[in-house]
Design a protein around this motif. Sequence first.
Motif, PDB file in Angstrom:
ATOM      1  N   GLN A 163       0.817  -1.201   0.000  1.00  0.00           N
ATOM      2  CA  GLN A 163       0.000   0.000   0.000  1.00  0.00           C
ATOM      3  C   GLN A 163       0.860   1.264   0.000  1.00  0.00           C
ATOM      4  O   GLN A 163       0.539   2.238  -0.681  1.00  0.00           O
ATOM      5  CB  GLN A 163      -0.919  -0.010   1.222  1.00  0.00           C
ATOM      6  CG  GLN A 163      -2.032  -1.054   1.147  1.00  0.00           C
ATOM      7  CD  GLN A 163      -2.882  -1.078   2.388  1.00  0.00           C
ATOM      8  OE1 GLN A 163      -2.486  -0.559   3.437  1.00  0.00           O
ATOM      9  NE2 GLN A 163      -4.055  -1.691   2.294  1.00  0.00           N
ATOM     10  N   GLN A 164       1.957   1.238   0.768  1.00  0.00           N
ATOM     11  CA  GLN A 164       2.857   2.378   0.788  1.00  0.00           C
ATOM     12  C   GLN A 164       3.485   2.606  -0.584  1.00  0.00           C
ATOM     13  O   GLN A 164       3.606   3.751  -1.051  1.00  0.00           O
ATOM     14  CB  GLN A 164       3.947   2.149   1.848  1.00  0.00           C
ATOM     15  CG  GLN A 164       4.935   3.289   1.997  1.00  0.00           C
ATOM     16  CD  GLN A 164       4.298   4.558   2.515  1.00  0.00           C
ATOM     17  OE1 GLN A 164       3.270   4.504   3.184  1.00  0.00           O
ATOM     18  NE2 GLN A 164       4.898   5.698   2.203  1.00  0.00           N
ATOM     19  N   ARG A 167       0.927   4.124  -2.836  1.00  0.00           N
ATOM     20  CA  ARG A 167       0.754   5.554  -2.541  1.00  0.00           C
ATOM     21  C   ARG A 167       1.905   6.376  -3.115  1.00  0.00           C
ATOM     22  O   ARG A 167       1.698   7.476  -3.642  1.00  0.00           O
ATOM     23  CB  ARG A 167       0.646   5.763  -1.030  1.00  0.00           C
ATOM     24  CG  ARG A 167      -0.700   5.369  -0.442  1.00  0.00           C
ATOM     25  CD  ARG A 167      -0.882   5.914   0.950  1.00  0.00           C
ATOM     26  NE  ARG A 167       0.055   5.293   1.883  1.00  0.00           N
ATOM     27  CZ  ARG A 167      -0.232   4.219   2.617  1.00  0.00           C
ATOM     28  NH1 ARG A 167      -1.423   3.655   2.502  1.00  0.00           N
ATOM     29  NH2 ARG A 167       0.646   3.714   3.443  1.00  0.00           N
ATOM     30  N   GLU A 168       3.133   5.839  -3.013  1.00  0.00           N
ATOM     31  CA  GLU A 168       4.280   6.551  -3.572  1.00  0.00           C
ATOM     32  C   GLU A 168       4.172   6.647  -5.092  1.00  0.00           C
ATOM     33  O   GLU A 168       4.483   7.694  -5.688  1.00  0.00           O
ATOM     34  CB  GLU A 168       5.578   5.843  -3.168  1.00  0.00           C
ATOM     35  CG  GLU A 168       5.883   5.945  -1.677  1.00  0.00           C
ATOM     36  CD  GLU A 168       7.106   5.146  -1.294  1.00  0.00           C
ATOM     37  OE1 GLU A 168       7.661   4.452  -2.177  1.00  0.00           O
ATOM     38  OE2 GLU A 168       7.516   5.209  -0.111  1.00  0.00           O
ATOM     39  N   GLU A 170       1.385   6.607  -6.830  1.00  0.00           N
ATOM     40  CA  GLU A 170       0.324   7.567  -7.120  1.00  0.00           C
ATOM     41  C   GLU A 170       0.833   8.998  -6.958  1.00  0.00           C
ATOM     42  O   GLU A 170       0.484   9.893  -7.753  1.00  0.00           O
ATOM     43  CB  GLU A 170      -0.860   7.307  -6.189  1.00  0.00           C
ATOM     44  CG  GLU A 170      -1.608   6.012  -6.497  1.00  0.00           C
ATOM     45  CD  GLU A 170      -2.708   5.727  -5.497  1.00  0.00           C
ATOM     46  OE1 GLU A 170      -2.843   6.546  -4.548  1.00  0.00           O
ATOM     47  OE2 GLU A 170      -3.410   4.713  -5.640  1.00  0.00           O
TER      48      GLU A 170
END
Length: 219
Positions: A163-164, A167-168, A170
């Motif tokens: 997920q991290q 997010r990065e 994105e």
Amino acid sequence: MFAVRLSVLLPSFLLLITTVNALHFYLDANEKRCFVEELPSDTVVEGHYRALEWIDSTQQYTLNEELGIVVEVEEMETSHVVTKTRGPSDGRFTFTSHESGDHSICISTNYTSWWSSTHIKLYLDIVVGTMKPDIESDRTHIGELSSKLRDLNQKLEEIRREQQYQREREADFRDLSENTNSKAVWYSVLQIGVLIATCTWQLRHLKVSEAVSFLRVTS
């Protein structure tokens, strides 16, 4: 010594986790009363007794602190004494069966005189059927649970890292899109500026050409 099988006096489901309530009997001070109970191996038996002594002066059964109760449990097939305890007139006893089979539970008093005419009224509650805890099995089960918990924590950590990472990505894509849009806007502004400059130069060039042509005609 008088023996009686508890399974005759009590319901057959005594072998389950069942409490025998308000079972009482009478015995003389020098008498031993025995009960026979068939037990599976590694079964915990808990008992509570309360002995009352007949007092002639009051004509009733009362507690006597000098009265002691002896409880002896024996495996009938091997004559192995599982436990032998001596307690007060109101007490408890606990034992664990080592082998399956008939067990005799004998109860007597601490009065040893054969000439004693004391009468005892004894209440007995017994709980049979609590299995002895399997420590090794519990440890194995706890180990399996710990292993599953570690695997679950590892998977959760992997999901968190994924997920991290998403997010990065994105954030990088958003920054790239904003940069691209900004460049496109400036490029459009530049094109408009060049177009305006070209139009202005063409208009001025056209005016100059018209002026030269006019001078030639008039001259």
